[in-house]
Write a protein that holds these residues in place. Structure first.
Motif, PDB file in Angstrom:
ATOM      1  N   HIS A  83       0.568  -1.160   0.111  1.00 30.26           N
ATOM      2  CA  HIS A  83      -0.011   0.141   0.028  1.00 30.26           C
ATOM      3  C   HIS A  83       0.944   1.246   0.029  1.00 30.26           C
ATOM      4  O   HIS A  83       0.269   2.297   0.241  1.00 30.26           O
ATOM      5  CB  HIS A  83      -0.800  -0.271   1.238  1.00 30.26           C
ATOM      6  N   THR A  86      -0.244   3.960  -2.665  1.00 30.95           N
ATOM      7  CA  THR A  86      -1.422   4.736  -2.133  1.00 30.95           C
ATOM      8  C   THR A  86      -0.843   5.603  -1.228  1.00 30.95           C
ATOM      9  O   THR A  86      -1.360   6.884  -1.136  1.00 30.95           O
ATOM     10  CB  THR A  86      -2.422   3.972  -1.531  1.00 30.95           C
ATOM     11  N   TYR A  90      -1.387   9.769  -1.516  1.00 30.27           N
ATOM     12  CA  TYR A  90      -2.142  10.890  -0.663  1.00 30.27           C
ATOM     13  C   TYR A  90      -1.206  11.939  -0.307  1.00 30.27           C
ATOM     14  O   TYR A  90      -1.667  12.998  -0.280  1.00 30.27           O
ATOM     15  CB  TYR A  90      -2.482  10.017   0.581  1.00 30.27           C
ATOM     16  N   THR A  95      -5.644  13.159  -1.156  1.00 27.20           N
ATOM     17  CA  THR A  95      -6.927  12.576  -1.460  1.00 27.20           C
ATOM     18  C   THR A  95      -6.489  11.225  -2.287  1.00 27.20           C
ATOM     19  O   THR A  95      -5.643  11.330  -3.219  1.00 27.20           O
ATOM     20  CB  THR A  95      -8.041  13.312  -2.033  1.00 27.20           C
ATOM     21  N   LEU A  98     -10.167   5.148  -2.065  1.00 22.97           N
ATOM     22  CA  LEU A  98      -9.826   3.961  -1.127  1.00 22.97           C
ATOM     23  C   LEU A  98     -10.406   2.699  -1.750  1.00 22.97           C
ATOM     24  O   LEU A  98     -11.033   2.614  -2.761  1.00 22.97           O
ATOM     25  CB  LEU A  98     -10.688   4.226   0.097  1.00 22.97           C
ATOM     26  N   ILE A 105      -8.866  -1.856   3.205  1.00 24.10           N
ATOM     27  CA  ILE A 105      -9.162  -0.482   3.846  1.00 24.10           C
ATOM     28  C   ILE A 105      -8.430  -0.542   5.162  1.00 24.10           C
ATOM     29  O   ILE A 105      -7.542   0.462   5.507  1.00 24.10           O
ATOM     30  CB  ILE A 105     -10.635   0.066   3.846  1.00 24.10           C
ATOM     31  N   LEU A 108      -4.643  -0.773   4.686  1.00 21.66           N
ATOM     32  CA  LEU A 108      -4.201   0.553   4.671  1.00 21.66           C
ATOM     33  C   LEU A 108      -4.215   1.527   5.616  1.00 21.66           C
ATOM     34  O   LEU A 108      -3.336   2.304   5.846  1.00 21.66           O
ATOM     35  CB  LEU A 108      -4.966   1.217   3.334  1.00 21.66           C
ATOM     36  N   MET A 109      -5.112   1.407   6.444  1.00 20.54           N
ATOM     37  CA  MET A 109      -5.218   2.485   7.702  1.00 20.54           C
ATOM     38  C   MET A 109      -3.937   1.817   8.753  1.00 20.54           C
ATOM     39  O   MET A 109      -3.268   2.635   9.265  1.00 20.54           O
ATOM     40  CB  MET A 109      -6.656   2.002   8.314  1.00 20.54           C
ATOM     41  N   LEU A 120      -5.361  10.360   6.255  1.00 16.23           N
ATOM     42  CA  LEU A 120      -5.329   9.133   5.641  1.00 16.23           C
ATOM     43  C   LEU A 120      -6.132   8.196   6.618  1.00 16.23           C
ATOM     44  O   LEU A 120      -7.043   7.376   6.471  1.00 16.23           O
ATOM     45  CB  LEU A 120      -4.346   8.530   4.889  1.00 16.23           C
ATOM     46  N   CYS A 124      -9.886   6.626   6.137  1.00 17.05           N
ATOM     47  CA  CYS A 124     -10.134   4.987   6.233  1.00 17.05           C
ATOM     48  C   CYS A 124     -11.255   4.849   7.276  1.00 17.05           C
ATOM     49  O   CYS A 124     -12.103   3.784   7.197  1.00 17.05           O
ATOM     50  CB  CYS A 124      -8.785   4.578   6.750  1.00 17.05           C
ATOM     51  N   ALA A 127     -14.622   5.556   5.970  1.00 14.93           N
ATOM     52  CA  ALA A 127     -15.033   4.620   5.070  1.00 14.93           C
ATOM     53  C   ALA A 127     -15.587   3.352   5.693  1.00 14.93           C
ATOM     54  O   ALA A 127     -16.401   2.897   5.196  1.00 14.93           O
ATOM     55  CB  ALA A 127     -13.927   4.335   4.051  1.00 14.93           C
TER      56      ALA A 127
END
Length: 314
Positions: A83, A86, A90, A95, A98, A105, A108-109, A120, A124, A127
């Protein structure tokens, strides 16, 4: 070259070669582009991107932290590189799009938390909450698998109970032409009522009972009413099973059972809607002092009728 593009295998260390770490101060990074090896995934990006936000990456590449390099000059970050592209996007744009799946998610978090990228992390979390609200079940419907389980559910419930028994295979005759449609209508009505009144009524399904389609209504642990939707009809010298859909009667009994909520609070609209049923009670029962809650209203729809509802040509 794109800042988050993983480089080809030709640039990776030879198989079996163990990178040799060496110290390097972030402030000595004079080149515009830096090469990153994040858990074996290789990335090109700029110091400007890495230091845009107040994150752990900014601390690494602004001289506040020591960074390590391998023999070929790649800066090592001991994290999963899946990730990291990504993460870089960001940092560039503030932005990103996701991932669609919750597990992605969450992964990634976890990386965003490690690099201290709070914006970020917040994206997450928001979302994940949206997806939780989207897929959170509106209500849960227990399915009865034994008489003891049914008894336990009804006795322990602090709410009135509406039970639908449906068991299409529990039949030794053929069905009339509209029976399958009516059986499905009963099930659909049960689903609609459960969505509407799930906060006030416990809805349960029974697939082991003796009837084919039957509604039962319970208040304060006892059966208040029953609506049986099956009957026997005679056609062409043979018996057939007929399934009815007494929608109005089912709605009425569902409203009646709301009177047995605990703690009971008088509901004038419900009392008015159900007063007609009380006024039709026989005088003999009134003389004996039976209250509404002490009686079970059993409604059997056209049982043993001789009416044939089959369409012409069937």
């Amino acid at each position: 070259m794109s800042g988050d593009t993983c480089l080809g295998s030709a640039l990776c260390p030879a198989a079996g070669h163990k990178p040799k770490a060496g110290g390097l101060k972030g402030g000595s990074l004079g080149n515009k582009y830096v090469r990153l090896n994040v858990g074996g995934s290789l990335y090109y990006t700029t110091v400007q991107v890495l230091t845009r936000h107040d994150t752990m990456l900014k601390a690494m590449f602004s001289g506040r932290m020591e960074v390590l390099t391998d023999k070929e000059g790649w800066i090592l970050i001991d994290r999963c590189g899946k990730h990291f592209g990504t993460i870089l996007n960001y940092l560039r744009d503030d932005t990103i799009a996701l991932p669609k799946h919750r597990q992605e998610i969450k992964a990634l978090m976890a990386e965003a938390k490690y690099y201290l990228i709070q914006g970020l992390v917040d994206m997450c979390q928001a979302a994940l909450q949206d997806k939780k609200d989207l897929y959170e079940p509106v209500c849960s419907i227990p399915i009865i698998t034994s008489p003891k389980e049914e008894e336990r559910l009804i006795e322990s419930s602090m709410k009135p109970v509406v039970k639908l028994l449906y068991n299409r295979s529990n039949n030794k005759y053929s069905y009339t032409s509209n029976s399958d449609d009516n059986l499905l209508k009963n099930i659909e009505l049960f689903d609609k009522l459960s969505l509407r009144f799930n906060g006030r009524v416990l809805f349960i399904k029974d697939v082991i009972g003796d009837e084919i389609c039957c509604w039962s209504f319970y208040g304060q642990g006892r059966k208040i009413a029953e609506v049986c939707c099956t009957s026997i009809v005679y056609a062409t010298e043979k018996k057939q099973t007929k399934v009815e859909f007494p929608e109005a009667r089912i709605y009425e009994e569902t409203l009646n059972v709301l009177l047995y909520e605990t703690p009971r609070v008088p509901d004038n609209s419900l009392l008015e809607a159900t007063s007609r049923s009380r006024s039709q009670a026989s005088h003999s029962e009134d003389d004996e002092g039976f209250e509404l809650r002490d009686r079970v209203r059993r409604i059997h729809v056209k049982r043993y009728s001789t009416y044939d509802d089959r369409q012409l040509g069937h």
